[in-house]
Design an enzyme around this catalytic site. Structure first.
Site, PDB file in Angstrom:
ATOM      1  N   CYS A  46      77.266  -4.305 -34.058  1.00  0.00           N
ATOM      2  CA  CYS A  46      77.105  -3.721 -35.135  1.00  0.00           C
ATOM      3  C   CYS A  46      76.844  -4.831 -36.293  1.00  0.00           C
ATOM      4  CB  CYS A  46      78.232  -2.940 -35.566  1.00  0.00           C
ATOM      5  SG  CYS A  46      77.772  -1.926 -36.904  1.00  0.00           S
ATOM      6  N   GLN A  89      82.419   4.642 -27.351  1.00  0.00           N
ATOM      7  CA  GLN A  89      82.328   3.437 -27.830  1.00  0.00           C
ATOM      8  C   GLN A  89      83.318   3.176 -28.980  1.00  0.00           C
ATOM      9  OE1 GLN A  89      79.197   1.598 -30.354  1.00  0.00           O
ATOM     10  NE2 GLN A  89      78.834   0.414 -28.469  1.00  0.00           N
ATOM     11  N   ASN A 142      68.737  -4.477 -22.716  1.00  0.00           N
ATOM     12  CA  ASN A 142      68.499  -3.517 -23.925  1.00  0.00           C
ATOM     13  C   ASN A 142      67.695  -4.190 -25.041  1.00  0.00           C
ATOM     14  OD1 ASN A 142      70.106  -3.013 -27.004  1.00  0.00           O
ATOM     15  ND2 ASN A 142      68.910  -1.205 -25.743  1.00  0.00           N
ATOM     16  N   GLY A 143      66.713  -3.606 -25.579  1.00  0.00           N
ATOM     17  CA  GLY A 143      65.922  -3.994 -26.598  1.00  0.00           C
ATOM     18  C   GLY A 143      64.394  -3.766 -26.420  1.00  0.00           C
ATOM     19  N   PRO A 176      73.858   4.001 -27.668  1.00  0.00           N
ATOM     20  CA  PRO A 176      74.649   4.752 -28.963  1.00  0.00           C
ATOM     21  C   PRO A 176      73.758   4.107 -30.044  1.00  0.00           C
ATOM     22  CG  PRO A 176      75.581   2.136 -28.510  1.00  0.00           C
ATOM     23  CD  PRO A 176      74.385   2.646 -27.277  1.00  0.00           C
ATOM     24  N   MET A 177      73.618   5.253 -31.005  1.00  0.00           N
ATOM     25  CA  MET A 177      72.808   4.955 -32.277  1.00  0.00           C
ATOM     26  C   MET A 177      73.537   5.950 -33.443  1.00  0.00           C
ATOM     27  SD  MET A 177      68.592   4.901 -30.725  1.00  0.00           S
ATOM     28  CE  MET A 177      69.288   5.771 -29.376  1.00  0.00           C
ATOM     29  N   GLU A 178      74.338   5.075 -34.048  1.00  0.00           N
ATOM     30  CA  GLU A 178      75.184   5.758 -35.055  1.00  0.00           C
ATOM     31  C   GLU A 178      74.230   6.611 -36.144  1.00  0.00           C
ATOM     32  OE1 GLU A 178      76.647   4.432 -38.501  1.00  0.00           O
ATOM     33  OE2 GLU A 178      77.804   6.132 -38.313  1.00  0.00           O
TER      34      GLU A 178
HETATM   35  C1  LIG Z   1      70.117   3.973 -36.032  1.00  0.00           C
HETATM   36  C2  LIG Z   1      70.728   3.029 -35.142  1.00  0.00           C
HETATM   37  C3  LIG Z   1      72.163   3.165 -34.742  1.00  0.00           C
HETATM   38  C4  LIG Z   1      72.775   2.333 -33.888  1.00  0.00           C
HETATM   39  N1  LIG Z   1      74.131   2.323 -33.561  1.00  0.00           N
HETATM   40  C5  LIG Z   1      74.684   1.442 -32.912  1.00  0.00           C
HETATM   41  C6  LIG Z   1      75.923   1.665 -32.666  1.00  0.00           C
HETATM   42  O1  LIG Z   1      76.794   2.775 -32.983  1.00  0.00           O
HETATM   43  N2  LIG Z   1      76.664   1.005 -31.556  1.00  0.00           N
HETATM   44  C7  LIG Z   1      76.113   0.041 -30.878  1.00  0.00           C
HETATM   45  O2  LIG Z   1      76.216  -0.541 -30.108  1.00  0.00           O
HETATM   46  N3  LIG Z   1      74.537  -0.103 -31.143  1.00  0.00           N
HETATM   47  C8  LIG Z   1      73.759   0.505 -32.070  1.00  0.00           C
HETATM   48  N4  LIG Z   1      72.828   0.500 -32.301  1.00  0.00           N
HETATM   49  C9  LIG Z   1      71.850  -0.306 -31.620  1.00  0.00           C
HETATM   50  C10 LIG Z   1      71.142   0.331 -30.253  1.00  0.00           C
HETATM   51  O3  LIG Z   1      72.305   0.760 -29.300  1.00  0.00           O
HETATM   52  C11 LIG Z   1      70.349  -0.597 -29.548  1.00  0.00           C
HETATM   53  O4  LIG Z   1      71.038  -1.658 -29.324  1.00  0.00           O
HETATM   54  C12 LIG Z   1      69.042  -1.187 -30.273  1.00  0.00           C
HETATM   55  O5  LIG Z   1      68.572  -0.149 -31.119  1.00  0.00           O
HETATM   56  C13 LIG Z   1      67.998  -1.719 -29.624  1.00  0.00           C
HETATM   57  O6  LIG Z   1      67.528  -0.925 -28.434  1.00  0.00           O
HETATM   58  P1  LIG Z   1      66.084  -0.042 -28.755  1.00  0.00           P
HETATM   59  O7  LIG Z   1      65.058  -1.180 -28.857  1.00  0.00           O
HETATM   60  O8  LIG Z   1      66.013   0.516 -27.129  1.00  0.00           O
HETATM   61  O9  LIG Z   1      66.376   0.775 -29.858  1.00  0.00           O
HETATM   62  C14 LIG Z   1      71.782   1.225 -33.072  1.00  0.00           C
HETATM   63  C15 LIG Z   1      70.664   1.294 -33.423  1.00  0.00           C
HETATM   64  C16 LIG Z   1      69.993   2.079 -34.311  1.00  0.00           C
HETATM   65  C17 LIG Z   1      68.427   2.001 -34.336  1.00  0.00           C
END
Ligand SMILES: Cc1cc2nc3c(=O)[nH]c(=O)nc-3n(C[C@H](O)[C@H](O)[C@H](O)COP(=O)(O)O)c2cc1C
Length: 312
Positions: free
Chosen positions: A98, A68, A199-200, A7-9
């Site tokens: 969040c 979510q 994740n990460g 999820p990425m808001e």
């Molecule tokens: C722009 C943005 C918005 C995000 N929004 C949410 C969200 O709505 N809910 C959530 O659980 N995590 C959110 N995250 C976190 C991501 O789901 C993820 O945990 C985080 O980016 C690390 O993973 P990655 O390194 O693969 O990007 C967001 C991350 C980014 C960059």
């Protein structure tokens, strides 16, 4: 191996979810969060955040979408979880990660990582509100200030009856600063019965291989890596050695994305939406950097149409 689109808001909206899942490799995707305060939300909120619910709860390439929810009000979380399932969501994911100040001020998201008991009650309320066969998952960070409550939080989620847990391998305070602490996930996995999704900072198939070797699980959630390289999940499955999606494959996707955005979004938001994605793409694709430079000052949609048509 299960691969999940994160999820990425404001970033992985339905346009990008559709485009990324169409490249294949994802088992499901989690929607942007639905903020729950103290009452049931109208259906229009669910449809706005997760328009896939109007299409059987799947993206155009048939990938299931899980709504979510973010909040701490037990009755409201339960009622909204129930409604999301009735509307066709494939399970419920609960947001305990969040970092937003506004959200944390009203005791939602990562701030709850200081209160494992509250986390237990939220998960339990949602678990009891939806049928037993419905997946209830949670997503958390290692902790708020530090990882001292990591195990308590994860065990609270497990004992409240969640089906699986995704952990972003950083604390709230660490924000997005590299590196992600996969070794902490390994420590957690050893003490949990609940399936753990890592994740990460999985940017390449090579990162995935290193991550699962350290954590000891094959399940992973991919976020920004899939925004920058939409076929990342597919290349992980193919055990590919290439780090990035070829530009020739990305060009038509940029064209499709722009057409989708132009068709659906109010005009005043279109340019910003395109630039936001290009800003991510340019971190790894030199050609996207050129395109970004060419469009960054441009607000006239007709001229943007021409620019995109020229490359995509
Ligand atoms: C722009 C943005 C918005 C995000 N929004 C949410 C969200 O709505 N809910 C959530 O659980 N995590 C959110 N995250 C976190 C991501 O789901 C993820 O945990 C985080 O980016 C690390 O993973 P990655 O390194 O693969 O990007 C967001 C991350 C980014 C960059």
């Amino acid at each position: 191996m299960r691969l999940v689109l994160a999820p990425m808001e404001g970033l992985a909206d339905h346009f990008l979810r559709r485009l990324i899942t169409a490249q294949g490799g994802f088992d499901w995707v989690v929607s942007e969060f639905v903020r729950v305060v103290d009452r049931p939300l109208p259906d229009s909120v669910f449809y706005r955040i997760c328009p896939e619910l109007l299409d059987g709860g799947r993206t155009a390439s048939n990938t299931p979408v899980r709504v979510q929810l973010l909040g701490n009000h037990l009755d409201a979380m339960a009622a909204n979880a129930q409604r999301a399932i009735e509307l066709g969501s494939f399970g419920i994911d609960l947001n305990f990660g969040c970092p937003s100040k506004t959200v944390n001020r009203s005791l939602g998201g990562a701030i709850l990582l200081r209160e494992p008991d509250t986390i237990f009650r939220v998960v339990q309320a949602v678990r009891q509100a939806v049928p037993a066969e419905v997946t209830v998952s949670a997503k958390m960070r290692l902790g708020y200030d530090d990882a001292s409550l990591m195990l308590d939080n994860a065990l609270a989620i497990e004992s409240a009856g969640a089906t699986e847990l995704t952990v972003h391998a950083r604390t709230k305070v660490q924000g997005y600063a590299p590196p992600a602490h996969w070794d902490e996930l390994a420590r957690l996995r050893e003490q949990l019965r609940l399936p753990l999704i890592a994740n990460g900072d999985i940017w390449t198939p090579e990162d995935y291989r290193r991550c699962i070797e350290i954590v000891g699980t094959a399940d992973a959630m991919l976020g920004r890596g899939a925004v920058r390289n939409p076929d990342l999940a597919q290349r992980i499955r193919q055990q590919s050695d290439t780090a990035a999606t070829p530009w020739s494959q990305l060009q038509p996707l940029i064209g499709e994305f722009w057409q989708d955005v132009r068709r659906v979004m109010p005009e005043r938001y279109c340019a910003g939406r395109l630039k936001q994605w290009l800003n991510h793409l340019r971190q790894v694709h030199p050609e996207a950097e050129q395109l970004w430079q060419a469009v960054r000052g441009e607000r006239e949609l007709k001229r943007l149409d021409q620019r995109i048509k020229a490359v995509a």
